[in-house]
Design an enzyme around this catalytic site. Structure first.
Site, PDB file in Angstrom:
ATOM      1  N   TYR A  32      17.476 -36.660  45.894  1.00 41.65           N
ATOM      2  CA  TYR A  32      16.957 -36.853  44.539  1.00 41.65           C
ATOM      3  C   TYR A  32      17.760 -35.959  43.589  1.00 41.65           C
ATOM      4  CZ  TYR A  32      13.978 -39.603  41.723  1.00 41.65           C
ATOM      5  OH  TYR A  32      13.555 -40.561  40.866  1.00 41.65           O
ATOM      6  N   HIS A  34      20.006 -34.092  40.848  1.00 39.47           N
ATOM      7  CA  HIS A  34      19.922 -33.903  39.392  1.00 39.47           C
ATOM      8  C   HIS A  34      21.170 -33.149  38.954  1.00 39.47           C
ATOM      9  CE1 HIS A  34      18.803 -29.843  40.470  1.00 39.47           C
ATOM     10  NE2 HIS A  34      17.742 -30.287  41.137  1.00 39.47           N
ATOM     11  N   GLY A  36      21.746 -30.220  38.309  1.00 37.75           N
ATOM     12  CA  GLY A  36      22.010 -28.963  39.033  1.00 37.75           C
ATOM     13  C   GLY A  36      22.869 -29.237  40.261  1.00 37.75           C
ATOM     14  N   HIS A  37      22.460 -30.250  41.059  1.00 36.43           N
ATOM     15  CA  HIS A  37      23.261 -30.619  42.244  1.00 36.43           C
ATOM     16  C   HIS A  37      24.656 -31.068  41.817  1.00 36.43           C
ATOM     17  CE1 HIS A  37      19.072 -31.651  43.822  1.00 36.43           C
ATOM     18  NE2 HIS A  37      19.495 -30.737  44.658  1.00 36.43           N
ATOM     19  N   GLN A  61      10.928 -27.117  56.756  1.00 34.72           N
ATOM     20  CA  GLN A  61      10.734 -26.127  55.682  1.00 34.72           C
ATOM     21  C   GLN A  61       9.509 -26.439  54.826  1.00 34.72           C
ATOM     22  OE1 GLN A  61      14.795 -27.055  54.034  1.00 34.72           O
ATOM     23  NE2 GLN A  61      13.827 -26.634  52.081  1.00 34.72           N
ATOM     24  N   GLY A 147      22.431 -23.263  44.493  1.00 40.04           N
ATOM     25  CA  GLY A 147      22.004 -22.933  43.134  1.00 40.04           C
ATOM     26  C   GLY A 147      21.210 -21.628  43.107  1.00 40.04           C
ATOM     27  N   ASP A 150      17.124 -20.995  43.396  1.00 43.00           N
ATOM     28  CA  ASP A 150      16.507 -20.549  44.643  1.00 43.00           C
ATOM     29  C   ASP A 150      17.125 -19.201  45.021  1.00 43.00           C
ATOM     30  OD1 ASP A 150      14.902 -22.976  45.155  1.00 43.00           O
ATOM     31  OD2 ASP A 150      16.873 -23.914  45.199  1.00 43.00           O
ATOM     32  N   SER A 185      14.955 -29.371  38.869  1.00 46.21           N
ATOM     33  CA  SER A 185      14.461 -29.383  40.247  1.00 46.21           C
ATOM     34  C   SER A 185      14.117 -30.827  40.576  1.00 46.21           C
ATOM     35  CB  SER A 185      13.194 -28.522  40.335  1.00 46.21           C
ATOM     36  OG  SER A 185      12.450 -28.857  41.486  1.00 46.21           O
ATOM     37  N   ARG A 187      11.699 -31.701  42.150  1.00 43.66           N
ATOM     38  CA  ARG A 187      10.235 -31.801  42.019  1.00 43.66           C
ATOM     39  C   ARG A 187       9.792 -32.117  40.590  1.00 43.66           C
ATOM     40  NH1 ARG A 187       9.867 -27.644  46.182  1.00 43.66           N
ATOM     41  NH2 ARG A 187       8.829 -28.621  47.949  1.00 43.66           N
TER      42      ARG A 187
HETATM   43  O1  PAF Z   1      17.759 -26.037  48.506  1.00 44.50           O
HETATM   44  C1  PAF Z   1      17.508 -27.056  49.181  1.00 44.50           C
HETATM   45  O2  PAF Z   1      17.517 -28.177  48.704  1.00 44.50           O
HETATM   46  C2  PAF Z   1      17.176 -26.900  50.657  1.00 44.50           C
HETATM   47  O3  PAF Z   1      16.427 -25.764  50.901  1.00 44.50           O
HETATM   48  C3  PAF Z   1      18.426 -26.934  51.574  1.00 44.50           C
HETATM   49  C4  PAF Z   1      19.339 -25.747  51.309  1.00 44.50           C
HETATM   50  C5  PAF Z   1      19.183 -28.229  51.348  1.00 44.50           C
HETATM   51  C6  PAF Z   1      17.996 -26.873  53.043  1.00 44.50           C
HETATM   52  O4  PAF Z   1      17.188 -27.945  53.380  1.00 44.50           O
END
Ligand code: PAF
Length: 281
Positions: A32, A34, A36-37, A61, A147, A150, A185, A187
């Protein structure tokens, strides 16, 4: 751009790149995508011969009551976005291949994994460290891009890489924000219209903290108090934590000295958001 689903095929692509002396830039994501990615992929593109983006919503996670099922997913959209900024490979493994039935290993980074987000999400960083470790072994990146939103995740990955002598450069990248200041994010799409407005309280309170830092008599207690008061004025917001820490070690500090991280986690409706700012004394 190539879509690779199997770990075996990814190993082959990695091996070929290494044999040709190519550098590999790796952007791990849960999809998903955005802006940032996109900024991480662009940076990876500018610094490496081959750019690999993983898209994997990592179940380990997420806690039992967290939003694993609801986490937004759209592979076609993600592929279009990644391709438009020059990704070479999208690596999208199956959960059953990443975690086969007899999977038994977990990476735990003591101390640093247990504070901040770790106190309300006890196994979260074990899941992150384990999956990132697995990805590093499969993709064998020269550089990996994360990023700074986090901030705790970055600190944990850096510690893991140092402790385990892993041969990869971790490249932390700036937080990207929407025009109104909300940190991007995946989210954010879960927020309804009112929640989206309410979510601005995170950035607003960080900016307020930044302004307070200029005051002569300022101290940690006062900054925390004012941030908490500002968030409390927002009816849709429930604070998980407001912490003021040393930005490198993430250790608690008693005085506002050096490089300071102010980190927030706030639930807006059902959606938990994090944000942070690094301020120099
Ligand atoms: O930051 C994230 O999206 C996740 O924690 C990662 C680093 C891809 C690990 O699943």
């Amino acid at each position: 751009m190539l879509l690779i689903n199997s770990i075996y095929m990814m190993n082959i692509a990695t091996m070929e790149a290494k044999n040709e002396g190519k550098s590999i830039g790796f952007v791990p994501t849960m999809g998903y995508l955005h802006k940032g990615h996109i900024s991480l992929i662009e940076k990876a593109r500018s610094e490496n011969d081959l750019v690999v983006v993983s898209i994997f919503v990592n179940p380990t996670q997420f806690g039992p009551k967290e939003d694993y099922e609801q986490y937004p997913r759209n592979l076609n959209r993600d592929m279009g976005m990644a391709k438009s900024v020059g990704a070479d490979i999208i690596f999208c493994p199956e959960v059953s291949d990443m975690y086969p039935q007899n999977f038994k290993t977990t990476i735990h980074i003591k101390g640093i994994s247990e504070k901040l987000c770790g106190s309300s999400r006890p196994k979260h960083f074990d899941g992150v460290a384990t999956v990132v470790n697995k990805f590093f072994n499969i993709v064998k990146p020269t550089r990996a891009y994360f990023g700074r939103k986090d901030a705790q995740q970055v600190a944990i990955i850096e510690q893991m890489v140092k402790d385990l002598h892993m041969d990869v450069d971790i490249i932390p990248c700036p937080i990207i924000r929407d025009e109104d200041g909300l940190a991007l994010s995946s989210r954010n799409v879960l927020l309804n219209k009112d929640e989206r407005i309410a979510a601005l309280v995170l950035n607003r309170s960080l900016n307020h903290a930044k302004a307070l830092m200029k005051e002569k008599e300022i101290n940690i207690v006062k900054i925390k108090k004012e941030i908490l008061e500002m968030i409390a004025q927002e009816p849709l917001a429930i604070v998980d934590y407001v912490e003021i820490l040393d930005s490198k070690s993430l250790n608690e500090i008693k005085e506002l000295r050096g490089s300071i991280l102010i980190a927030l986690a706030v639930k807006i409706g059902e959606t938990r958001l994090i944000d942070n700012i690094v301020l120099e004394e």
